[in-house]
Design a protein around this motif. Structure first.
Motif, mmCIF file in Angstrom:
data_model
loop_
_atom_site.group_PDB
_atom_site.id
_atom_site.type_symbol
_atom_site.label_atom_id
_atom_site.label_comp_id
_atom_site.label_asym_id
_atom_site.label_seq_id
_atom_site.Cartn_x
_atom_site.Cartn_y
_atom_site.Cartn_z
ATOM 1 N N UNK A 1 -3.760 4.204 -2.688
ATOM 2 C CA UNK A 1 -3.395 2.900 -3.218
ATOM 3 C C UNK A 1 -1.979 2.891 -3.782
ATOM 4 N N UNK A 2 -1.281 1.777 -3.657
ATOM 5 C CA UNK A 2 0.084 1.696 -4.204
ATOM 6 C C UNK A 2 0.154 1.992 -5.696
ATOM 7 N N UNK A 3 -0.902 1.658 -6.421
ATOM 8 C CA UNK A 3 -0.912 1.874 -7.866
ATOM 9 C C UNK A 3 -1.413 3.249 -8.258
ATOM 10 N N UNK A 4 -1.766 4.073 -7.265
ATOM 11 C CA UNK A 4 -2.262 5.407 -7.530
ATOM 12 C C UNK A 4 -3.735 5.529 -7.216
ATOM 13 N N UNK A 5 -4.154 6.737 -6.906
ATOM 14 C CA UNK A 5 -5.552 6.960 -6.582
ATOM 15 C C UNK A 5 -5.864 6.640 -5.136
ATOM 16 N N UNK A 6 -7.089 6.895 -4.744
ATOM 17 C CA UNK A 6 -7.533 6.644 -3.376
ATOM 18 C C UNK A 6 -8.878 5.935 -3.384
ATOM 19 N N UNK B 1 -6.264 -4.179 3.808
ATOM 20 C CA UNK B 1 -6.889 -4.941 2.716
ATOM 21 C C UNK B 1 -6.738 -4.228 1.384
ATOM 22 N N UNK B 2 -7.019 -2.952 1.356
ATOM 23 C CA UNK B 2 -6.952 -2.232 0.088
ATOM 24 C C UNK B 2 -5.522 -2.120 -0.422
ATOM 25 N N UNK B 3 -4.574 -2.014 0.483
ATOM 26 C CA UNK B 3 -3.176 -1.969 0.053
ATOM 27 C C UNK B 3 -2.752 -3.294 -0.558
ATOM 28 N N UNK B 4 -3.063 -4.376 0.129
ATOM 29 C CA UNK B 4 -2.611 -5.701 -0.293
ATOM 30 C C UNK B 4 -3.324 -6.180 -1.555
ATOM 31 N N UNK B 5 -4.603 -5.843 -1.687
ATOM 32 C CA UNK B 5 -5.385 -6.381 -2.802
ATOM 33 C C UNK B 5 -5.435 -5.458 -4.013
ATOM 34 N N UNK B 6 -4.662 -4.378 -4.002
ATOM 35 C CA UNK B 6 -4.698 -3.440 -5.136
ATOM 36 C C UNK B 6 -3.365 -3.372 -5.871
ATOM 37 N N UNK B 7 -2.562 -4.420 -5.732
ATOM 38 C CA UNK B 7 -1.212 -4.393 -6.294
ATOM 39 C C UNK B 7 -1.133 -4.905 -7.730
ATOM 40 N N UNK B 8 -2.220 -5.445 -8.252
ATOM 41 C CA UNK B 8 -2.142 -6.081 -9.571
ATOM 42 C C UNK B 8 -1.589 -5.175 -10.678
ATOM 43 N N UNK B 9 -1.945 -3.892 -10.719
ATOM 44 C CA UNK B 9 -1.365 -3.066 -11.786
ATOM 45 C C UNK B 9 0.152 -2.943 -11.708
ATOM 46 N N UNK B 10 0.725 -3.244 -10.544
ATOM 47 C CA UNK B 10 2.168 -3.126 -10.374
ATOM 48 C C UNK B 10 2.919 -4.348 -10.890
#
Length: 294
Positions: free
Chosen positions: A142-147, A174-183
């Motif tokens: 994930x862009x914010x870290x973790x898998x 999907x997981x890349x695009x929808x996991x950006x909120x912490x950034x």
């Protein structure tokens, strides 16, 4: 308003716009040809098609399967950072009826009772048929870290392959695009436009006899406000409060401000992931077309 602490990061991560990756009808950030985002009704249509495909797959595996409850448009509007639709608030309050229905389905849906009644060995086979095996999984950093990981096999994977064309590629996008909120949420928290709008909203609420510092304060105190009430009383009480919240959100443009900021900062966060963003939107539109053919 109690400074930035009245808008905790975790709350904005969960509910800033309720479905930040779609449902607005706007274009997402990214270069090249842009595909539009889906509406909430279109998202629901894909989910219903997925459930239909899962059911067909499970029956081929020798199991019974009942269509699951798929959230409709109104339910998908629940959980926003601030309620600013007066009609929705009057009818649904804060979505307690949706919560109750979801909990009922979680423990009492025919798929649940059926699976729980199976002999132990068949229950394991049912689980593998439905969910697949995590020993053979697609893993995404994930862009914010973790898998995160999802099985390549199972009826869910098969259904998503049918809809999106490539289950692994879909999951990665999907997981890349929808996991950006912490950034980007920390930047929203620091934006004076948000704090100014929240302060104006709070003044409006106080003048209406509802002295809350922020929408988050209502969420924190929501259960306590209706403690001891019957279900009907709780729904009426929450609806009345939600209507006032929505009226103040409209008057002060808090809801619009939150959406503008989310769109702005999310677009910036998406720029390094333009390829994944484009793939995500295109695959969703392809899935919609296939769903309509079922």
């Amino acid at each position: 308003m109690r400074g930035k602490k009245s808008l905790p990061l975790v709350v904005l991560l969960l509910v800033l716009t309720a479905g930040c990756a779609g449902g607005t009808g706007e274009h997402a950030a990214g270069s090249g040809t842009r595909a539009r985002e889906l509406t909430l009704a279109e998202e629901a249509a894909i989910d219903r098609a997925e459930d239909t495909l899962v059911g067909a797959c499970m029956r081929r595996e020798g199991f019974r399967y009942w269509p699951g409850p798929v959230p409709g448009v109104a339910e998908r509007q629940a959980g926003r950072y601030v309620v600013d639709d007066v009609d929705w608030a009057r009818r649904y309050g804060y979505g307690r009826s949706f919560d109750l229905a979801a909990e009922k389905a979680r423990v009492g849906h025919p798929n649940v009772t059926y699976a729980n009644a199976l002999p132990a060995r068949e229950r394991v086979r049912y689980s593998h048929a439905l969910d697949g095996d995590l020993d053979d999984a697609v893993t995404v950093s994930l862009p914010s870290g973790g898998t995160v990981a999802t099985p390549r096999t199972g009826c869910y994977a098969e259904a998503r392959t049918r809809l999106y064309g490539d289950h692994a590629a879909w999951f990665r996008a999907r997981k890349t695009v929808t996991s950006l909120t912490p950034l980007y949420v920390p930047r929203i928290l620091k934006d004076a436009r948000l704090s100014t709008a929240v302060a104006a909203w709070s003044r409006c609420m106080k003048e209406a006899g509802r002295p809350f510092a922020s929408p988050d304060e209502i969420r924190r105190e929501r259960d306590g406000l209706v403690e001891g009430m019957s279900r009907a009383e709780a729904l009426r009480t929450e609806s009345a409060l939600a209507v006032t919240e929505a009226e103040c959100a409209r008057e002060t443009s808090l809801g619009e401000t939150a959406r503008v900021l989310e769109t702005e900062y999310r677009a910036e966060a998406l720029r390094p992931y333009a390829e994944e963003s484009t793939a995500y939107r295109r695959m969703r539109l392809a899935a919609l077309a296939r769903a309509r053919e079922l």
